[in-house]
Motif scaffolding. Sequence first.
Motif, PDB file in Angstrom:
ATOM      1  N   GLY A 186      -6.480 -29.833  40.832  1.00 61.89           N
ATOM      2  CA  GLY A 186      -5.290 -29.353  41.514  1.00 61.89           C
ATOM      3  C   GLY A 186      -5.082 -29.967  42.881  1.00 61.89           C
ATOM      4  N   PHE A 187      -5.842 -30.992  43.220  1.00 64.59           N
ATOM      5  CA  PHE A 187      -5.721 -31.646  44.524  1.00 64.59           C
ATOM      6  C   PHE A 187      -4.308 -32.193  44.718  1.00 64.59           C
ATOM      7  CE2 PHE A 187      -5.893 -35.605  47.002  1.00 64.59           C
ATOM      8  CZ  PHE A 187      -6.368 -35.119  48.194  1.00 64.59           C
ATOM      9  N   LYS A 188      -3.733 -31.941  45.907  1.00 62.73           N
ATOM     10  CA  LYS A 188      -2.355 -32.344  46.179  1.00 62.73           C
ATOM     11  C   LYS A 188      -2.220 -33.207  47.440  1.00 62.73           C
ATOM     12  CE  LYS A 188      -0.623 -29.921  42.761  1.00 62.73           C
ATOM     13  NZ  LYS A 188      -0.054 -30.588  41.564  1.00 62.73           N
ATOM     14  N   GLY A 189      -3.327 -33.617  48.030  1.00 66.14           N
ATOM     15  CA  GLY A 189      -3.247 -34.370  49.274  1.00 66.14           C
ATOM     16  C   GLY A 189      -3.104 -35.860  49.061  1.00 66.14           C
ATOM     17  N   TYR A 190      -3.447 -36.619  50.092  1.00 63.17           N
ATOM     18  CA  TYR A 190      -3.364 -38.074  50.031  1.00 63.17           C
ATOM     19  C   TYR A 190      -4.575 -38.663  49.330  1.00 63.17           C
ATOM     20  CZ  TYR A 190       0.571 -38.259  53.272  1.00 63.17           C
ATOM     21  OH  TYR A 190       1.799 -38.125  53.854  1.00 63.17           O
TER      22      TYR A 190
END
Length: 217
Positions: A186-190
């Motif tokens: 679910g990682f949503k960063g850069y």
Amino acid sequence: MLKRSRDEGVLNHLIMVDDEGSLALPDDSQRLSAVENHKKWVEAARLLGCKTIRVNLHGEGSSADKKMASIDSLSRLGEFAKTMNINVVVENHGSDSSNGAWIASVMQQVGMPNVGTLPDFGNFCISHPWGQTQDPCVEMYDRYQGVEEMLPFAKGVSAKTYDFDAQGEQPKMDYKRLLDIVKKSGFKGYIGIEFEGNTQPEADGIRQTKALIERYW
């Protein structure tokens, strides 16, 4: 530098901090000096509009001693950084810091929302001190397990690549599997690109890495 960034439409996001002292040293005097040395980079991050600084957990002694030292150092830095809305993240970078379970345990015990990890797809050799990377790696931590263990605390991901093969793939690792692990978390960063190949120009390697990420993302 800030003016140049703004003029070119560049977003400053993360500063990689090295050579400011060891944050995992059991020796308090040296370690607390290292903590102080890192603080100016928190201030620089705020000035440049960055969200995060990356630090290393290098040190000497037993794994348990280094863990306690790391928890204290990160807690101090995290307290300082939160007043400026800056994150402090740790990259897997050799020795105990390349042990995903060890890093996850440190994060759990620090327990601060602005202290996290920067999982790197490489850097999972735990058998020699960082800086002697030309030596054969005697013990390698499972990179897929390590990335998965670090992701719950991740505030960035470092998409490391080495020399590409003729198919535009990474012979040293299953890139689709790694990116599937990141997506599943679910990682949503850069996702940052870091190319460390030796047989092609860096600019080409960066573009190939971007294409490889896009292929599987």
